[in-house]
Each structure stands twice: as C-alpha cells, then as structure tokens.
Design an enzyme around this catalytic site. Structure first.
Site, PDB file in Angstrom:
ATOM      1  N   LYS A  19       6.797  -3.825  -3.648  1.00 30.44           N
ATOM      2  CA  LYS A  19       8.368  -3.536  -3.480  1.00 30.44           C
ATOM      3  C   LYS A  19       8.782  -3.728  -2.016  1.00 30.44           C
ATOM      4  CE  LYS A  19      12.515  -2.124  -4.819  1.00 30.44           C
ATOM      5  NZ  LYS A  19      13.293  -3.279  -5.334  1.00 30.44           N
ATOM      6  N   GLU A  49      10.066 -13.653 -10.506  1.00 33.12           N
ATOM      7  CA  GLU A  49       9.379 -12.694 -10.399  1.00 33.12           C
ATOM      8  C   GLU A  49       8.784 -11.970 -11.553  1.00 33.12           C
ATOM      9  OE1 GLU A  49      10.759 -10.355  -6.711  1.00 33.12           O
ATOM     10  OE2 GLU A  49      12.611 -10.600  -7.999  1.00 33.12           O
ATOM     11  N   TRP A  76      -2.647  -2.840  -1.834  1.00 29.14           N
ATOM     12  CA  TRP A  76      -2.267  -4.081  -2.107  1.00 29.14           C
ATOM     13  C   TRP A  76      -3.004  -4.935  -1.181  1.00 29.14           C
ATOM     14  CZ3 TRP A  76       0.276  -8.404   0.439  1.00 29.14           C
ATOM     15  CH2 TRP A  76       0.906  -9.348  -0.510  1.00 29.14           C
ATOM     16  N   LYS A 100      14.839 -14.175  -9.498  1.00 28.64           N
ATOM     17  CA  LYS A 100      14.447 -13.034 -10.644  1.00 28.64           C
ATOM     18  C   LYS A 100      13.761 -13.632 -11.668  1.00 28.64           C
ATOM     19  CE  LYS A 100      15.414 -10.286  -8.704  1.00 28.64           C
ATOM     20  NZ  LYS A 100      15.891  -9.965  -7.614  1.00 28.64           N
ATOM     21  N   ASN A 126      -2.428   1.824   5.598  1.00 30.40           N
ATOM     22  CA  ASN A 126      -1.385   0.855   5.180  1.00 30.40           C
ATOM     23  C   ASN A 126      -0.961  -0.146   6.155  1.00 30.40           C
ATOM     24  OD1 ASN A 126       1.076  -0.725   4.242  1.00 30.40           O
ATOM     25  ND2 ASN A 126       2.112   1.092   4.187  1.00 30.40           N
ATOM     26  N   GLY A 127      -0.947  -1.485   6.136  1.00 37.34           N
ATOM     27  CA  GLY A 127      -0.837  -2.448   7.416  1.00 37.34           C
ATOM     28  C   GLY A 127      -1.953  -3.200   7.588  1.00 37.34           C
ATOM     29  N   CYS A 162       0.781  -1.266  -0.120  1.00 37.16           N
ATOM     30  CA  CYS A 162      -0.162   0.034   0.134  1.00 37.16           C
ATOM     31  C   CYS A 162       0.766   1.351  -0.151  1.00 37.16           C
ATOM     32  CB  CYS A 162      -0.868   0.006   1.004  1.00 37.16           C
ATOM     33  SG  CYS A 162      -2.073  -1.206   1.483  1.00 37.16           S
ATOM     34  N   HIS A 178      20.253 -35.314  -5.746  1.00 37.18           N
ATOM     35  CA  HIS A 178      19.499 -35.655  -4.676  1.00 37.18           C
ATOM     36  C   HIS A 178      17.838 -35.170  -5.050  1.00 37.18           C
ATOM     37  CE1 HIS A 178      22.872 -36.823  -2.269  1.00 37.18           C
ATOM     38  NE2 HIS A 178      23.415 -35.546  -2.794  1.00 37.18           N
ATOM     39  N   GLU A 183      19.522 -16.498  -6.424  1.00 38.94           N
ATOM     40  CA  GLU A 183      18.868 -15.244  -6.717  1.00 38.94           C
ATOM     41  C   GLU A 183      18.664 -15.011  -8.285  1.00 38.94           C
ATOM     42  OE1 GLU A 183      18.153 -12.514  -5.612  1.00 38.94           O
ATOM     43  OE2 GLU A 183      18.237 -11.168  -6.944  1.00 38.94           O
ATOM     44  N   ARG A 226       5.489   0.317  -5.598  1.00 36.27           N
ATOM     45  CA  ARG A 226       5.357  -0.562  -4.609  1.00 36.27           C
ATOM     46  C   ARG A 226       4.511  -1.855  -4.744  1.00 36.27           C
ATOM     47  NH1 ARG A 226       6.549   2.456   0.082  1.00 36.27           N
ATOM     48  NH2 ARG A 226       5.257   1.222   1.554  1.00 36.27           N
TER      49      ARG A 226
HETATM   50  C1  AGP Z   1      13.650  -9.020  -4.625  1.00 37.14           C
HETATM   51  O1  AGP Z   1      13.779  -8.850  -5.814  1.00 37.14           O
HETATM   52  C2  AGP Z   1      12.242  -9.020  -4.116  1.00 37.14           C
HETATM   53  N1  AGP Z   1      11.292  -8.217  -4.721  1.00 37.14           N
HETATM   54  C3  AGP Z   1      12.105  -9.285  -2.644  1.00 37.14           C
HETATM   55  O2  AGP Z   1      12.534 -10.717  -2.513  1.00 37.14           O
HETATM   56  C4  AGP Z   1      12.940  -8.545  -1.802  1.00 37.14           C
HETATM   57  O3  AGP Z   1      14.177  -8.677  -1.736  1.00 37.14           O
HETATM   58  C5  AGP Z   1      12.404  -8.678  -0.349  1.00 37.14           C
HETATM   59  O4  AGP Z   1      11.053  -8.572  -0.180  1.00 37.14           O
HETATM   60  C6  AGP Z   1      13.242  -8.132   0.601  1.00 37.14           C
HETATM   61  O5  AGP Z   1      13.076  -6.630   0.901  1.00 37.14           O
HETATM   62  P1  AGP Z   1      13.973  -5.648   1.531  1.00 37.14           P
HETATM   63  O6  AGP Z   1      15.378  -5.699   1.037  1.00 37.14           O
HETATM   64  O7  AGP Z   1      13.496  -4.407   1.343  1.00 37.14           O
HETATM   65  O8  AGP Z   1      13.966  -5.863   3.019  1.00 37.14           O
END
Ligand code: AGP
Length: 613
Positions: free
Chosen positions: A608, A493, A74, A490, A100-101, A2, A509, A486, A27
């Site tokens: 975000k 996502e 959100w 990526k 927000n929350g 949010c 395994h 990682e 966000r």
């Molecule tokens: C990364 O591409 C993500 N969107 C997500 O995993 C992110 O790294 C995670 O939410 C942690 O966020 P932060 O680094 O702001 O704490």
C-alpha cells in the site's frame, strides 16, 4: 510495505503487537515476526506467510512480556522465508531489531563485518545493520543509544529501526530516515507504528518522528534526540481518526467499502471549501503560495501510480482553465534524471500515503534546487505533508485496500478545486463558467451515488462474463484518457489480468494488432467534445470482432447500438467527468477479482505504501 509495531507499558505486549500487525496487513507483506522482552532474555518468533501463520506457529509457546516489537516484511533483500523474516537477533544474542527500508551500503558493511568473523543467518540488509550497531557497541564499550547514533551516521539508505536490548528492560530504541514512524502516548505506556492504526484503540495522542531523530521509549517517558545527541521536545498531535474508519463496516472487503464511501469522501474533500450556491472556493492551503502558483513558469506534478493518473487529469484541467504550463512526471524518473528546475517552478506532489519513497526524494531534490513544493496528500502528518511548503489534504480518510479508489477521487476533487480557484484569481475563466463548474462539482457525490445504486448489478454481470479474459484494453480520449489508464491499472492490480490503457486514437499505432474476438476493449466514452471520434474508434474495434464494453452517458442513443456491454453514468461537464467515469471501472476490477477468487484487498506482491524505491 514493511509494517512496524512496538509496545512498552503495563499490559501484555503480545496481543497488542499482534493486533497492530494485523492492522498493518494492508500495507502488503510476505512474512511476520515478533520479539519479546521476557525477564532478562529476548524471545523471537518469526514465520513466512501471514500474521495468522505466525500466531499458529507460536501456539501455546510463552508470550509473556510487557515490551515487544513486531514486523511484517515485504521482501527486498532475500526471498520471503522464516530466516529472512524480522526481527533479527544480533550475533551476540543481546539485541533484536526490526527494520523497514533499504540500507544501500549494506554490502560494504557486510564484508567489513565478515572480515571480523560475523556470520549471517539471513540474506537481509537489516541483519547487517543490526550487527553493525552491535559491533560498535561491543568495540566501543558504549551504550546502545550511542552505538545507534554512530552507526546511522555511516549508513546510506532509508530506514525505520526498532531495537530492544536484553539488558535494558522496558526500553525500545527507534530511529528513522525516509520511512514513517509514529509514537502513540498512553498513560505509562507507549505504542510505536508505521502509521497510527495499531494504536488507535488505545490513544489519540501521537508524535510523528522526523528523519535523523532517535527515540528512547520507556513506559513512562519518551526521549527524543537528534543524531548529534541533542534533546528535542516531542511535538504531540491529536489524531482526528476513529477506529471504525479502519474497519470493514459490514462490507466483504475494504476495497468495496471504500468504493461505496466515495459519495461521502468526495463531499468531505470539498466540505468547507466549495460554496456552489455563492460560487466561492476557499482553500486556505494554497493562500501562502497562490501568487507563486499564478506566476509559475511551470507546475510540475510529481507522483506515482494512481496518484500520477490524478496528476494527468490535473494537467488537462489546469492547462484548460488556468493557461499555466503543467508537466506530469513519474517521481521515480524525475528523481534520477537531471531535470531543469528553477525557483519559478512549483512542484505539486500527489500522494495518498504521503510516504512514497520516490515521490519524497524527488521533492527533496527539487526543494534543494529552490522549487516551491505543494502537497496534495491524504495522510495527515505524513512525510510529504511535512516537507511541503504548503498543501491541501484530500480528507478521504484511511484507505486500507491496496488498490486506491476513494483516495483517487478525493485527489481529483482537490485538484479541481485548485484549478478553479487559480483560474478565478488569474481571470482565465468567466464568472458564469466558474459557477457552472462549481455546481457540477457539488453535484458529483449524488451522481456517484446514482452509479453505485443503479449500475452494480449490471457491472457484476459483466464482470462474471469477462472474468477469464487473458488481456483487456482500456481506451479514452481527452479528460477520460487518464481514466482509461486508471481502469487498466485497477484491473491489473486486483485481477492479475494483463491490461493496457491507451489514448483511443493511439490504438491505431500499435495496440489494434491485439484485437480479436477474445479481446475485451473498455471504452471510457462519456459525452464530451471527442464523443463522435471515440464512437468511430469503437467501430474500428467492432470491425475486427473485438468485444466493446462502454461507459457512456445516460441518454446516449448511439453507443449502445455498437457496444456489447454498456454501463451508464449521469451527465456531467467533461472536465468533471473523470470523477464519475472511474467509479464503474473500480467496480468492474473489484468484481472480476472477486469472481476469480482473489484477495482483492491484499493483491500479491503489492504494498500500500511504497516506502522503498
Ligand atoms: C494504486 O492502486 C496503487 N496501489 C499505487 O499505484 C499507488 O497509487 C502508488 O503507489 C502511489 O502511492 P501514493 O499515492 O501513496 O504516493
């Protein structure tokens, strides 16, 4: 997650708030809305979908007014829909609120209110909180400020709330606990936002609101109080941020811009900290707790997502160089189990946003148990940076693309500086090796630049060829194992292709059962101690007709004969390699996402800044 925007001042509020909501789109959200104070009435517009859908819906309707609050939602409680979108209007019709929350005890509050005859138009916890506040105001015949204070003492959970009252013109009430809130100060005007981006075009002077603080915001005054009704002097800070930093600058997407910024952002992360020629590292952020770190029983790294992957790299590097025991924890697990924490432990929190709810709460718990908290954070003034005892900013600049790219490499850079500095202080590294690694780190921006210059066309072609894969496997060993994780994250996502990251040897395994001619397997195989072993793993995939895509070091003569596709990176030390090998994987995900026609900057369902657990 949010986004919250507010304005009160001498200008028309609508365009400022709408523009602010667009600045917060990164966000992640699924509906948007705005409430305006118009003469002595409140006007609300809200819509499922994007901010442009809201604008379209508002069309020619009246948007006059000098005070407004706006929201991007959100969804947590209730699906994305017009009626669940914020702002909400209280049953009395006198108050409008955005939130927000998550209000954890909303069900109990809701049933209490329902018994008194309240009926709800949405399924949200936010509408419950709003009516709870209004109910207190009406029953106690008190002002809104007093009602908010009483209500928040009964609420459990996290919130930033902004309220306007039809009978109090040009006044916004705001409070926070656990979610971010920034107030920008202009000349006879104030701006409110989840972060500073909505106000950057107007002011550089901001106040970061702390938990349990209540702000009463009018054009010419900002009154800050705690929930005990005591006044607090706002601490005004100057933003070191330019508007250009949150614009695309000619790139098709923020993600691409941020990938291409990395030579600069990595250099920014070590600027003034690393002197490679003199083999010197100055990191004033750790001075205050250096002894604590050197004598730590354990360093416990706490993070989520990509930041957690940076933590894994740090574990390998710190244990290798400093011989200090390091554990890496998912913040969401750490906060709920009952971890053994002592005052000899140092908790290192890694976070781009500095607002991730799980990380924040994990730190609060550890702090209560006496641990020292060290933050590796990107966003200056964020909640995590403020609760840490000490820390180092990563200086990557604003990261707008939801997928973390430049923030990750900046985290790696700072973590490597920390490892090197500690190793030197502890005497666990020779002066020659220290100098060598300083020089390797110093050379990384140019090497990343080289990958961006020479490999993009090749990566684009690979992306086009594999864009329809149903699933992909990412394998790496040693320092490149976190890079495999990682790379897979990526891809998931950005392209919505299922992807798994694994330590290459672990493949036998289980995951090897997935391998057939349709499964592309990405190997992070830069030259290192494990190279021969990872080449054998490639052979195992080829023997089962899998497709091998390999990130390899220039000059490697063996791998290209095995792999179906090869992406080259320059030679570097194996400890530093994760800074380099991740870049082609970021590009691969980006181009696959683009070829699949997806919104790479705002992937579905993602936020975000994950400010709720
Ligand atoms: C990364 O591409 C993500 N969107 C997500 O995993 C992110 O790294 C995670 O939410 C942690 O966020 P932060 O680094 O702001 O704490």
């Amino acid at each position: 997650m949010c986004g919250i925007v507010g304005y009160t001042g001498k200008r028309q509020a609508y365009p400022i708030v709408i523009d602010g909501l667009k600045k917060l789109e990164y966000r992640g959200y699924d509906s948007a809305g705005i409430a305006l104070q118009q003469d002595d009435q409140l006007t609300l517009y809200k819509k499922a979908g994007k901010v442009k859908d809201l604008e379209h819906f508002i069309g020619e309707r009246s948007t006059d007014g000098l005070t407004a609050i706006g929201h991007t939602r959100w969804a947590t409680h209730g699906e994305p829909s017009d009626h669940n979108a914020h702002p909400h209007l209280s049953q009395s019709g006198q108050l409008a609120m955005i939130h927000n929350g998550i209000i954890e005890n909303y069900a109990q509050l809701k049933s209490e209110l329902e018994k008194e005859g309240y009926r709800f138009k949405s399924e949200t916890d936010s509408e419950v909180l709003l009516n709870f506040i209004d109910d207190i105001r009406l029953k106690n015949q008190c002002g809104l400020e007093e009602a908010i204070r009483i209500a928040l003492k009964r609420v459990t959970g996290a919130y930033v709330i902004l309220l306007i009252d039809e009978s109090q013109p040009q006044t916004i009430f705001a409070a926070r606990k656990g979610s971010p809130l920034v107030i920008g100060i202009g000349a006879d005007e104030h701006f409110l936002g989840s972060d500073a981006s909505p106000m950057l075009a107007y002011t550089k002077e901001v106040v970061y609101i702390n938990d349990y603080e209540l702000a009463i915001v009018r054009p010419d005054e900002l009154v800050l109080k705690n929930l005990g009704n005591e006044r607090i002097t706002p601490y005004v800070q100057k933003l070191d941020l330019e508007l250009a930093a949150i614009e695309k600058g000619g790139y098709d997407h923020f993600m691409l811009k941020e990938i291409f910024e990395q030579p600069l952002t990595i250099a920014d992360s070590f600027r003034g900290r690393l002197d490679a020629a003199e083999a010197r590292i100055v990191l004033s952020g750790i001075d205050a707790i250096e002894e604590k770190l050197l004598n730590a029983r354990r360093i416990i790294i706490v993070a989520c997502g990509t930041s957690w992957h940076a933590g894994l790299v740090a574990e390998y590097v710190i244990e290798e160089l400093c011989r200090i025991n390091v554990e890496v924890e998912y913040a969401s697990e750490f906060r709920y189990r009952n971890p053994v924490i002592s005052s000899d432990d140092v908790i290192v929190a890694i976070s781009q946003s500095g607002e991730t709810a799980d990380t924040l709460v994990a730190l609060e718990r550890a702090k209560e148990q006496g641990a020292t908290i060290f933050g590796v954070v990107n966003v200056v003034g964020s909640s995590i940076s403020r609760i840490a005892h000490a820390g180092c900013y990563t200086h990557a600049g604003p990261e707008i693309g939801v997928a973390s790219t430049k923030a990750y490499t900046a985290q790696l850079t700072v973590l490597m500086l920390i490892a090197l500095k500690l190793a030197k202080a502890k005497g666990t590294i020779t002066p020659e090796r220290f100098k060598e690694l300083c020089q390797e780190l110093d050379a990384i921006p140019n090497k990343v630049q080289q990958v961006l210059k020479d490999q993009v066309e090749r990566i684009k072609a690979i992306a086009e060829k594999y864009k329809d894969a149903r699933s992909m496997l990412y394998l790496g060993r040693g320092y490149n194992f976190p890079t495999a994780l990682e790379g897979a994250l990526k891809l998931k996502e950005i392209s919505y292709i299922h992807a798994e990251g694994y330590p290459a040897a672990e493949m036998k395994h289980g995951p090897i059962a997935l391998v057939d001619e349709d499964l592309p397997v990405v190997f992070v195989a830069s030259r290192d101690t494990y190279h021969e072993k990872i080449v054998s793993n490639m052979q195992e995939i080829k023997a089962r007709k899998g497709k091998v895509l390999a990130v390899v070091t220039e000059g490697d003569e063996i791998t290209p004969n095995i792999a179906d596709e090869v992406i080259w990176v320059p030679q570097t030390d194996e400890l530093i390699a994760p800074l380099l090998t991740v870049v082609p994987l970021q590009l691969l995900s980006y181009y696959i996402g683009v070829y699949r026609g997806l919104d790479v900057d705002r992937p579905r369902n993602l936020a975000k800044s994950v400010t709720v657990e």
